[in-house]
Design a protein around this motif. Structure first.
Motif, PDB file in Angstrom:
ATOM      1  N   ASP A 189      22.038  81.744 -22.435  1.00 43.21           N
ATOM      2  CA  ASP A 189      21.564  83.096 -22.707  1.00 43.21           C
ATOM      3  C   ASP A 189      22.691  83.983 -23.257  1.00 43.21           C
ATOM      4  O   ASP A 189      22.911  85.107 -22.778  1.00 43.21           O
ATOM      5  CB  ASP A 189      21.009  83.685 -21.392  1.00 43.21           C
ATOM      6  CG  ASP A 189      20.089  84.860 -21.648  1.00 43.21           C
ATOM      7  OD1 ASP A 189      19.643  85.006 -22.795  1.00 43.21           O
ATOM      8  OD2 ASP A 189      19.849  85.642 -20.704  1.00 43.21           O
ATOM      9  N   ASP A 190      23.466  83.447 -24.190  1.00 40.93           N
ATOM     10  CA  ASP A 190      24.590  84.154 -24.827  1.00 40.93           C
ATOM     11  C   ASP A 190      25.728  84.497 -23.861  1.00 40.93           C
ATOM     12  O   ASP A 190      26.565  85.344 -24.154  1.00 40.93           O
ATOM     13  CB  ASP A 190      24.130  85.446 -25.522  1.00 40.93           C
ATOM     14  CG  ASP A 190      23.324  85.122 -26.767  1.00 40.93           C
ATOM     15  OD1 ASP A 190      23.493  84.009 -27.307  1.00 40.93           O
ATOM     16  OD2 ASP A 190      22.514  85.970 -27.177  1.00 40.93           O
ATOM     17  N   LYS A 191      25.699  83.887 -22.688  1.00 40.64           N
ATOM     18  CA  LYS A 191      26.786  84.138 -21.747  1.00 40.64           C
ATOM     19  C   LYS A 191      27.569  82.847 -21.531  1.00 40.64           C
ATOM     20  O   LYS A 191      27.011  81.750 -21.662  1.00 40.64           O
ATOM     21  CB  LYS A 191      26.252  84.656 -20.412  1.00 40.64           C
ATOM     22  CG  LYS A 191      25.675  86.054 -20.527  1.00 40.64           C
ATOM     23  CD  LYS A 191      25.374  86.617 -19.161  1.00 40.64           C
ATOM     24  CE  LYS A 191      25.030  88.089 -19.270  1.00 40.64           C
ATOM     25  NZ  LYS A 191      24.957  88.720 -17.962  1.00 40.64           N
ATOM     26  N   TYR A 230      25.118  74.161 -25.050  1.00 43.70           N
ATOM     27  CA  TYR A 230      24.079  75.181 -24.840  1.00 43.70           C
ATOM     28  C   TYR A 230      23.099  74.690 -23.772  1.00 43.70           C
ATOM     29  O   TYR A 230      22.446  73.652 -23.958  1.00 43.70           O
ATOM     30  CB  TYR A 230      23.360  75.476 -26.152  1.00 43.70           C
ATOM     31  CG  TYR A 230      24.254  76.236 -27.107  1.00 43.70           C
ATOM     32  CD1 TYR A 230      24.286  77.640 -27.097  1.00 43.70           C
ATOM     33  CD2 TYR A 230      25.094  75.559 -27.997  1.00 43.70           C
ATOM     34  CE1 TYR A 230      25.117  78.338 -27.950  1.00 43.70           C
ATOM     35  CE2 TYR A 230      25.939  76.267 -28.850  1.00 43.70           C
ATOM     36  CZ  TYR A 230      25.943  77.646 -28.822  1.00 43.70           C
ATOM     37  OH  TYR A 230      26.779  78.344 -29.658  1.00 43.70           O
ATOM     38  N   SER A 253      29.095  87.785 -20.073  1.00 44.69           N
ATOM     39  CA  SER A 253      29.057  88.124 -21.504  1.00 44.69           C
ATOM     40  C   SER A 253      30.505  88.319 -21.956  1.00 44.69           C
ATOM     41  O   SER A 253      31.413  88.472 -21.114  1.00 44.69           O
ATOM     42  CB  SER A 253      28.266  89.411 -21.714  1.00 44.69           C
ATOM     43  OG  SER A 253      28.962  90.483 -21.104  1.00 44.69           O
ATOM     44  N   ILE A 258      30.314  81.555 -33.618  1.00 47.94           N
ATOM     45  CA  ILE A 258      28.915  82.082 -33.621  1.00 47.94           C
ATOM     46  C   ILE A 258      28.730  83.108 -34.738  1.00 47.94           C
ATOM     47  O   ILE A 258      27.635  83.268 -35.242  1.00 47.94           O
ATOM     48  CB  ILE A 258      28.473  82.661 -32.253  1.00 47.94           C
ATOM     49  CG1 ILE A 258      29.441  83.729 -31.759  1.00 47.94           C
ATOM     50  CG2 ILE A 258      28.332  81.585 -31.221  1.00 47.94           C
ATOM     51  CD1 ILE A 258      28.913  84.475 -30.513  1.00 47.94           C
TER      52      ILE A 258
END
Ligand code: SF4
Length: 330
Positions: free
Chosen positions: A240-242, A292, A303, A327
């Motif tokens: 989750d982007d963390k 991922y 984050s 990214i």
């Protein structure tokens, strides 16, 4: 070298310091032993410019006294030390502050004035104890750091000096009537004149007594050192982007947050690049893999902006940069 020659040299050193000494450094303009002790610890392995511009004042603002330092959580101390490296220095400063708070039994903690007592505190070795005694308590003792060692080697033609001899020479030469200026001058002469390469002997107040001035670069003999390389696979767990980080428990980078090093990256990972970082005793090469996760498999996720509030090492900072670069290009 006769006593008379030494007295004459001490006078020249004193005059030189009055004219050229860097007496505007903040730790030379304070009597506070804690501030002086802090500067000595920060300056180990680190240049004056870095300490002055980025670390000394913010650290003192956050922890203005030994009590404030000892009462703070170690994580906060490590955060203020972030990027300065050699994190044991920060851990030992914190431990020393706590030890002194314990010894003070409710009064304001203070550093002991004697070398024998200073040396018993965590992380304070012979060099730091002498520096604190000389600068904070104006004791007639010499200091010994890399620049001073080089000067002594050249003055006394020492190719491969041992500590015992260096201290004997240092004690012989120290100006007991004026130890503060003498020691500061020796450090400044080493930093600005008696340089490792092309020392400027013509400008040096020690020229008359220097035995090595004809061939200064031969003293001391440089040890050729091949730094071993250690390779690591770093697996970034991303959900989750963390990113997942854990707090290190081993000796190396103890209590700093960092990324997981794995023997073999999992099949589903993607190699995103490589970062390197050189420590004193080895060079670290990290192959970085991104993994991922479809659901969280680790304990802590942060984050990138949350990571900025954690104490992390330089190499982990580099890994984050690599990740952000990757990214942004996806
Ligand atoms: S005379 Fe030259 S070699 Fe000797 S201490 Fe001075 S700068 Fe160093």
């Amino acid at each position: 070298m006769t006593d008379r020659e030494i007295s004459a040299a001490q006078l020249k050193i004193k005059e030189w310091y009055a004219r050229y000494g860097r007496d505007n450094l903040p730790w030379r303009m304070t009597d506070d032993p804690y501030h002086i002790y802090l500067s000595e610890v920060m300056l180990q392995q680190t240049q004056v410019k870095t300490v002055l511009e980025r670390y000394y004042f913010p650290f003192l603002k956050k922890f203005p006294t030994l009590k404030a330092l000892g009462d703070a959580p170690l994580d906060e101390v490590l955060k203020m030390w972030e990027g300065l490296g050699y994190y044991n220095r920060a851990r030992n400063l914190h431990k020393t502050a706590q030890t002194l708070i314990g010894q003070a039994q409710g009064a304001a903690p203070t550093l002991p004035t004697e070398i024998d007592e200073l040396i018993k505190l965590p992380g304070i070795g012979k060099n730091t104890a002498h520096a604190v005694a000389a600068f904070a308590f104006k004791q007639p003792v010499p200091v010994m750091e890399a620049n001073v060692k080089r000067i002594l080697c050249r003055l006394f033609l020492l190719k491969s000096p041992n500590d015992k001899h260096l201290w004997e020479y240092a004690y012989r030469l120290v100006d007991k009537n004026n130890p503060f200026d003498y020691n500061q001058a020796m450090m400044d002469i080493g930093a600005t004149i008696c340089l490792p390469k092309k020392p400027e002997c013509g400008e040096c107040p020690l020229e008359e007594i220097c035995n090595g001035k004809k061939d200064p670069e031969h003293y001391p003999v440089k040890k050729s050192r091949k730094v071993p390389v250690r390779e690591q696979n770093i697996q970034l767990h991303i959900y989750d982007d963390k990113l997942s980080l854990t707090q290190r428990t081993g000796k190396f980078l103890h209590r700093l947050w960092g990324f997981e090093s794995v023997e073999m990256p999992q099949c589903a990972t993607r190699h995103i690049g490589m970062v390197t970082h050189t420590y004193t005793h080895f060079k670290l090469v990290c192959n970085v893999f991104a993994y991922y996760e479809t659901e969280p498999e680790q304990e802590h996720y942060f984050s990138v902006s949350e990571i900025k509030k954690l104490a992390i090492s330089k190499v982990d900072e580099k890994i984050i940069k690599l990740y952000l670069h990757t990214i942004s290009g996806e």
